[in-house]
Design a protein around this motif. Structure first.
Motif, mmCIF file in Angstrom:
data_model
loop_
_atom_site.group_PDB
_atom_site.id
_atom_site.type_symbol
_atom_site.label_atom_id
_atom_site.label_comp_id
_atom_site.label_asym_id
_atom_site.label_seq_id
_atom_site.Cartn_x
_atom_site.Cartn_y
_atom_site.Cartn_z
ATOM 1 N N LYS A 345 0.811 -1.216 0.000
ATOM 2 C CA LYS A 345 0.000 0.000 0.000
ATOM 3 C C LYS A 345 0.847 1.270 0.000
ATOM 4 C CE LYS A 345 -3.951 2.124 2.337
ATOM 5 N NZ LYS A 345 -4.824 2.101 3.544
ATOM 6 N N LEU A 346 2.108 1.194 0.425
ATOM 7 C CA LEU A 346 2.942 2.387 0.515
ATOM 8 C C LEU A 346 3.042 3.159 -0.798
ATOM 9 C CD1 LEU A 346 5.885 1.234 2.840
ATOM 10 C CD2 LEU A 346 4.026 2.838 3.373
ATOM 11 N N PRO A 347 3.279 2.499 -1.939
ATOM 12 C CA PRO A 347 3.348 3.279 -3.182
ATOM 13 C C PRO A 347 1.983 3.773 -3.642
ATOM 14 C CG PRO A 347 4.525 1.195 -3.390
ATOM 15 C CD PRO A 347 3.685 1.108 -2.153
ATOM 16 N N SER A 352 -7.162 6.220 -3.632
ATOM 17 C CA SER A 352 -8.227 6.005 -2.633
ATOM 18 C C SER A 352 -8.538 4.518 -2.536
ATOM 19 C CB SER A 352 -9.486 6.787 -3.037
ATOM 20 O OG SER A 352 -9.908 6.396 -4.338
ATOM 21 N N ILE A 353 -7.714 3.783 -1.790
ATOM 22 C CA ILE A 353 -7.880 2.345 -1.613
ATOM 23 C C ILE A 353 -8.199 2.080 -0.150
ATOM 24 C CG2 ILE A 353 -6.811 0.078 -1.809
ATOM 25 C CD1 ILE A 353 -4.990 1.184 -3.951
ATOM 26 N N ASN A 354 -9.310 1.433 0.091
ATOM 27 C CA ASN A 354 -9.714 1.074 1.448
ATOM 28 C C ASN A 354 -9.455 -0.414 1.656
ATOM 29 O OD1 ASN A 354 -10.822 1.120 4.002
ATOM 30 N ND2 ASN A 354 -12.906 0.761 3.250
ATOM 31 N N ILE A 355 -8.686 -0.737 2.689
ATOM 32 C CA ILE A 355 -8.345 -2.131 2.983
ATOM 33 C C ILE A 355 -8.981 -2.517 4.308
ATOM 34 C CG2 ILE A 355 -6.486 -3.761 3.448
ATOM 35 C CD1 ILE A 355 -4.722 -2.206 1.582
ATOM 36 N N VAL A 356 -9.737 -3.626 4.288
ATOM 37 C CA VAL A 356 -10.440 -4.122 5.467
ATOM 38 C C VAL A 356 -9.848 -5.477 5.843
ATOM 39 C CG1 VAL A 356 -12.664 -4.809 6.428
ATOM 40 C CG2 VAL A 356 -12.549 -2.918 4.784
ATOM 41 N N TYR A 357 -9.490 -5.629 7.119
ATOM 42 C CA TYR A 357 -8.917 -6.879 7.612
ATOM 43 C C TYR A 357 -9.976 -7.638 8.394
ATOM 44 C CZ TYR A 357 -4.378 -4.811 6.519
ATOM 45 O OH TYR A 357 -3.320 -4.220 5.880
ATOM 46 N N ASP A 358 -10.027 -8.928 8.171
ATOM 47 C CA ASP A 358 -10.918 -9.808 8.934
ATOM 48 C C ASP A 358 -10.108 -11.030 9.369
ATOM 49 O OD1 ASP A 358 -12.956 -11.185 10.103
ATOM 50 O OD2 ASP A 358 -14.073 -11.600 8.250
ATOM 51 N N PHE A 359 -9.390 -10.855 10.497
ATOM 52 C CA PHE A 359 -8.511 -11.911 10.979
ATOM 53 C C PHE A 359 -9.095 -12.514 12.264
ATOM 54 C CE2 PHE A 359 -4.435 -9.815 9.122
ATOM 55 C CZ PHE A 359 -4.909 -10.097 7.846
ATOM 56 N N PRO A 360 -8.938 -13.796 12.470
ATOM 57 C CA PRO A 360 -9.379 -14.400 13.740
ATOM 58 C C PRO A 360 -8.421 -14.038 14.864
ATOM 59 C CG PRO A 360 -8.333 -16.046 12.374
ATOM 60 C CD PRO A 360 -8.408 -14.802 11.534
ATOM 61 N N GLU A 361 -8.891 -14.213 16.086
ATOM 62 C CA GLU A 361 -8.042 -13.939 17.235
ATOM 63 C C GLU A 361 -7.026 -15.069 17.422
ATOM 64 O OE1 GLU A 361 -10.488 -13.375 20.612
ATOM 65 O OE2 GLU A 361 -11.506 -11.583 19.824
ATOM 66 N N GLY A 362 -5.923 -14.703 18.020
ATOM 67 C CA GLY A 362 -4.900 -15.709 18.280
ATOM 68 C C GLY A 362 -3.926 -15.834 17.127
ATOM 69 N N LEU A 363 -2.878 -16.614 17.364
ATOM 70 C CA LEU A 363 -1.839 -16.814 16.354
ATOM 71 C C LEU A 363 -2.258 -17.905 15.374
ATOM 72 C CD1 LEU A 363 1.329 -16.711 18.650
ATOM 73 C CD2 LEU A 363 0.370 -14.848 17.270
ATOM 74 N N ILE A 364 -1.884 -17.716 14.124
ATOM 75 C CA ILE A 364 -2.170 -18.699 13.078
ATOM 76 C C ILE A 364 -0.859 -18.987 12.358
ATOM 77 C CG2 ILE A 364 -3.411 -19.165 10.949
ATOM 78 C CD1 ILE A 364 -5.621 -17.366 11.889
ATOM 79 N N TYR A 365 -0.453 -20.244 12.389
ATOM 80 C CA TYR A 365 0.821 -20.634 11.786
ATOM 81 C C TYR A 365 0.560 -21.542 10.576
ATOM 82 C CZ TYR A 365 3.254 -18.780 15.858
ATOM 83 O OH TYR A 365 3.737 -17.959 16.833
ATOM 84 N N THR A 366 1.441 -21.394 9.596
ATOM 85 C CA THR A 366 1.400 -22.256 8.425
ATOM 86 C C THR A 366 2.821 -22.667 8.079
ATOM 87 O OG1 THR A 366 0.625 -22.475 6.141
ATOM 88 C CG2 THR A 366 1.600 -20.379 6.742
#
Length: 479
Positions: A345-347, A352-366
């Motif tokens: 997103k820095l450049p 006008s870009i809107n970014i929405v995050y929908d992350f679960p609580e807690g750590l998620i490892y892969t």
């Protein structure tokens, strides 16, 4: 490559010449009908042989019983009023009637003897030596095997003589008419079985032969085959439908290959031509000062764009050939995705870009390669930006979901969506929709390369949904 190797690559093994001359594989029709006929013929021959043997043994047993009945009747008709046996005068006539009634052959010999073994009656007439040979089978030599049936002549509970009937043990138990009937039934069964398998094999081989002919056409480079085959068998129908779909797909891929080659050539030629024109304008002093600097900046931008396209092409070729390794690290997925989106997103801060995050609580490892995951996510974000609708501000939603053994990263935009006719082909190499060709330059390798990277890490890249209100891509990774 010498001529022999080239011939092995283009000629099927079943058309190669062997030491005994040209060898060709047997067709299904010939192979099945011939072998089925031989197997059926052998099976029927065994069945008929067993049946004939059983009928013959049954007939011999019946002949023995008939002979015993005839001997008993003769014994009942022989008179002994004074203790000596008396042969009825009409015995020959009675025997003629009985033999005709019982269908007994003329090789049957009948003897009536007293208790001392003296012959009182013989049919046919025989010499004394012949009589002794009939009564004593051990005296015979060089004659067919006989069956001797004795019926005692009884008077007041005492045996006073005997009736002997001698007949060939191996006398045929069936007539020529019966043999002809057996042969006719045998032939009818064999021919009907062969004709049945012939019809079934021909019906089976016809669509397979058509498919093989179409495959030869495809091998020769003619992908536009017309395979119109109607069959009632489900398996053959599935084979024909699958081959028809494969032929259509190959034809489409061949058309795409030609268009893609032309597109790649055009996409690489355009910036080269632009750079050449801009540099020549500066060299020939067509432009000076700030305008010349602006021309050089444009030339640098075009060279950067061409460099990215060439890098995409080289990366795809390297990865598809297996020359790129993928790491297997334990990764905090929420942290990694957040950093990737932040850097991307820095450049674009001015956009006008809107970014929405929908992350679960807690750590998620892969488990995977952080750099490769970054390449995939950045490519999806770029696609979302390029698909922005002109009438509404761009909104990107980043979602992470956990399931059994899998982690799913969804990137959804609210752009114009992917046309329905293009959705099945977006992961094909060099494929670019007409709309995307007009809006952005590229080679059409981004999604193809991203899917390869996802699969190399044990995951998958999927198109979840697309409509005029937006598109959602899903990156699946192992948990």
């Amino acid at each position: 490559m010498d001529r022999r190797k080239n011939q092995n690559l283009t000629t099927p093994r079943w058309l190669e010449k062997g030491s005994a001359g040209e060898r060709r594989a047997t067709s299904i029709l010939t192979y099945w009908t011939l072998r089925y006929f031989l197997i059926l013929f052998a099976a029927l021959a065994i069945i008929v042989g067993v049946a004939l043997y059983g009928i013959r043994e049954t007939a011999m047993e019946n002949r023995s019983r008939t002979a015993a009945m005839l001997g008993q009747e003769v014994a009942d008709r022989v008179e002994a009023p004074s203790g000596s046996l008396t042969i009825p005068e009409n015995l020959n006539r009675i025997l003629d009637q009985r033999m005709e009634l019982f269908n007994m052959n003329l090789d049957v010999c009948l003897l009536v003897t007293d208790l001392q073994g003296n012959a009182l009656f013989t049919r046919p007439q025989m010499t004394e030596r012949q009589i002794q040979e009939k009564l004593n089978p051990s005296l015979r030599s060089g004659e067919p095997e006989y069956q001797l049936i004795k019926t005692p002549i009884m008077q007041n509970g005492q045996e006073i003589g005997g009736v002997y009937i001698s007949q060939f043990r191996k006398t045929p138990a069936y007539s020529s008419r019966e043999l002809i009937l057996f042969a006719a039934v045998f032939g009818a069964l064999a021919l009907s079985g062969w004709f049945t398998i012939y019809l079934l094999s021909r019906k089976l081989s016809r669509p397979i032969r058509r498919v093989a002919e179409s495959a030869r056409q495809i091998r020769s480079g003619h992908y536009d085959v017309n395979l119109e085959i109607e069959t009632g068998e489900r398996e053959l129908g599935e084979l024909v439908d699958s081959f028809r779909g494969m032929a259509g797909r190959l034809n489409q891929l061949e058309e795409w290959r030609e268009l893609s080659l032309a597109g790649v050539t055009h996409e690489l030629k355009t910036p080269v031509t632009s750079i050449k024109g801009l540099v020549m304008a500066v060299r020939d002093n067509v432009v000076n000062g700030e305008e010349a600097k602006e021309f050089l900046d444009i030339a640098l931008q075009e060279s950067d764009r061409m460099e990215r396209m060439i890098a995409d092409l080289l990366d795809y070729n390297a990865f598809s050939s297996g020359n790129v390794s993928v790491r297997r690290d334990r990764i905090d997925l929420k942290l990694l995705v957040s950093e990737i989106v932040y850097q991307w997103k820095l450049p674009h801060e001015c956009d006008s870009i809107n970014i929405v995050y929908d992350f679960p609580e807690g750590l998620i490892y892969t488990t995977g390669d952080a750099m490769r995951i970054q390449q995939i996510v950045v490519n999806l974000l770029n696609n979302g930006q390029q698909a922005a609708h002109p009438d509404r501000p761009l909104c990107l939603q980043i979602t992470i979901r956990e399931s059994v053994g899998r982690i799913e990263v969804q990137i959804a935009d609210n752009g114009a969506g992917i046309p329905e006719q293009d959705r099945d082909y977006i992961f094909d190499r060099f494929f670019r929709s007409e709309e995307k060709k007009r809006r952005a330059r590229g080679l059409g390798l981004g999604l193809t390369y991203s899917r390869l990277l996802a699969r190399a890490q044990g995951g998958e890249l999927l198109l979840r949904s697309s409509s005029p209100s937006g598109t959602t891509f899903s990156l699946e990774l192992p948990q």
